[in-house]
Enzyme design. Structure first.
Site, PDB file in Angstrom:
ATOM      1  N   HIS A  54      12.621  12.783  12.704  1.00 47.55           N
ATOM      2  CA  HIS A  54      12.700  11.610  13.797  1.00 47.55           C
ATOM      3  C   HIS A  54      13.921  10.813  13.655  1.00 47.55           C
ATOM      4  CE1 HIS A  54       8.157  11.611  14.681  1.00 47.55           C
ATOM      5  NE2 HIS A  54       8.671  12.810  14.848  1.00 47.55           N
ATOM      6  N   LYS A  57       6.200   4.016   2.594  1.00 49.78           N
ATOM      7  CA  LYS A  57       7.033   4.203   1.306  1.00 49.78           C
ATOM      8  C   LYS A  57       6.125   4.895   0.052  1.00 49.78           C
ATOM      9  CE  LYS A  57      10.499   2.122   2.606  1.00 49.78           C
ATOM     10  NZ  LYS A  57      11.542   3.262   3.395  1.00 49.78           N
ATOM     11  N   TYR A  65      13.531   1.362   6.286  1.00 50.89           N
ATOM     12  CA  TYR A  65      12.561   2.225   6.800  1.00 50.89           C
ATOM     13  C   TYR A  65      13.133   3.735   6.359  1.00 50.89           C
ATOM     14  CZ  TYR A  65       8.942   4.575   9.510  1.00 50.89           C
ATOM     15  OH  TYR A  65       8.056   5.216   9.981  1.00 50.89           O
ATOM     16  N   PRO A 102       0.348   1.299   3.757  1.00 51.00           N
ATOM     17  CA  PRO A 102       1.143   2.580   4.306  1.00 51.00           C
ATOM     18  C   PRO A 102       1.963   2.110   5.605  1.00 51.00           C
ATOM     19  CG  PRO A 102      -1.063   2.428   4.923  1.00 51.00           C
ATOM     20  CD  PRO A 102      -1.111   1.530   3.916  1.00 51.00           C
ATOM     21  N   TYR A 115       4.759   2.030  16.239  1.00 47.35           N
ATOM     22  CA  TYR A 115       3.951   0.892  15.412  1.00 47.35           C
ATOM     23  C   TYR A 115       3.637  -0.386  16.413  1.00 47.35           C
ATOM     24  CZ  TYR A 115       5.452   3.018  11.122  1.00 47.35           C
ATOM     25  OH  TYR A 115       5.821   3.914   9.948  1.00 47.35           O
TER      26      TYR A 115
END
Length: 388
Positions: free
Chosen positions: A72, A296, A384, A292, A200
């Site tokens: 991604h 990480k 991220y 979560p 998200y």
């Protein structure tokens, strides 16, 4: 039994450490309380940072990840009926791969067995002793017999509930912890992907997440009461909740399918410091837990192992303990940045029962600020993908 490094726990941290040490000619034995079938079947999500992908590839265990993992280049933030793309690769030059943790474990177990590594599954009554001396030991039961390993070092990779962390004296160890007032309701679904990238979503009813597991299996989550039970949620109720939280003004609609797994996971942040006592070192979930939301957990375990394997290599090559002495401090600097990011993402996207109307409007304003600012989007993207 005698070895150079005794590793307690056959999760990603323990297995990868054993393999990295093997590549440098350093012997290890890995103990695991569960069976091979159990650890390979324990389904957990996984988002791999670019650095984690690089380490697995360099270790020769990344072939299936490259073939089957979903690469991604961005993620989407959804709120206010709209979706906003964060261009991870465009902002950082790096990407992430969605590849479940149990698949990483399958790859590592296969690599260790192919290399003749010693993996002792279903080891019980594990006890660690002598960590302040030069020959610590690990005693355990295996195949009905009492056994003992003598090693130069013991590495605790046995998770939050393992025996390793309590070996660090209470007067030396400091535990930092936060438990969140919500959990995630997770489902596995047989369907085509609803989105090319992770979504998200922040909604007044609570957080939701869309993640692609494979071309035919999707992983979906929504914020819930951690005391709830999966039996309270029919398939129809689950889909109604996900549709309410995820659908946007542009007509995008979540794809449904057969739900074949449901579970509820709690949310907490945890750090143990230091991550060393004498000849005992901690890595992975034995030393830290992250919610979560920031993706990480496995990456921190891999980062710990990278540092620790290099420190052990320096010791066995030249007898220097300098890198071993630095391990805990260096690992904790990375861990606390990841803890911050995971806490920040959790606070940014979840609904808190005690939030005032002002708090909720500020939360939306922060999201608007992030998606409209290149600088703030870059900061999110850097954290991220692990660009630090």
């Amino acid at each position: 039994m005698r070895t150079q490094v005794a590793i307690v726990g056959a999760g990603p941290a323990g297995l990868l450490l054993s393999h990295l040490l093997h590549l440098e000619g350093i012997e290890s034995i890995v103990l695991e309380s569960r069976s091979r079938a159990e650890i390979e079947a324990t389904i957990r999500a996984g988002v791999l940072e670019q650095g984690s992908m690089d380490i697995l590839n360099e270790a020769g265990v990344g072939a299936r990840m490259r073939k089957e993992g979903a690469l991604h280049h961005g993620i989407e933030l959804a709120f206010g009926g709209r979706r906003h793309r964060i261009d991870l690769s465009g902002l950082t030059g790096k990407a992430i791969t969605v590849y479940p943790q149990h698949e990483v474990i399958i790859d590592l177990v296969a690599a260790r067995i192919a290399a003749g590594g010693q993996l002792l599954f279903e080891a019980s009554d594990v006890a660690i002793a002598g960590i302040d001396g030069v020959r610590p030991t690990v005693s355990f039961m295996h195949d009905g017999q009492a056994r003992r390993i003598e090693a130069d070092f013991v590495i605790g990779c046995d998770g939050f509930h393992g025996v390793s962390r309590p070996m660090i004296p209470a007067g030396v160890r400091q535990d930092f912890q936060r438990t969140y007032p919500f959990g995630w309701f997770g489902i596995l679904v047989e369907s085509a992907p609803s989105s090319d990238e992770l979504i998200y979503a922040r909604h007044a009813r609570g957080f939701a997440l869309v993640s692609t597991r494979s071309p035919t299996v999707q992983r979906l989550y929504f914020q819930c009461d951690p005391r709830d039970h999966v039996d309270n949620w029919s398939d129809d109720r689950i889909w109604a909740e996900l549709h309410a939280r995820l659908e946007s003004d542009d007509g995008w609609r979540l794809k449904e399918g057969r739900i074949f797994q449901k579970n509820i996971i709690g949310m907490r942040s945890f750090v143990c410091a230091p991550m060393r006592s004498g000849r005992l070192f901690l890595a992975g979930d034995a030393a830290h837990i992250v919610p979560p939301t920031g993706a990480k957990g496995m990456n921190l375990a891999i980062s710990d192992v990278k540092l620790l394997s290099r420190a052990l290599q320096a010791y066995y090559r030249g007898g220097s303990e300098e890198a071993l002495d630095r391990y805990s401090g260096e690992a904790l600097r990375r861990i606390w940045r990841a803890e911050f990011f995971s806490w920040w993402m959790t606070r940014l996207l979840h609904t808190f029962e005690d939030a005032s109307p002002f708090d909720r409007q500020v939360q939306l304003a922060e999201l608007e600020n992030i998606v409209s600012s290149t600088a703030l989007s870059t900061a999110l993207a850097e954290n991220y993908v692990g660009a630090f």
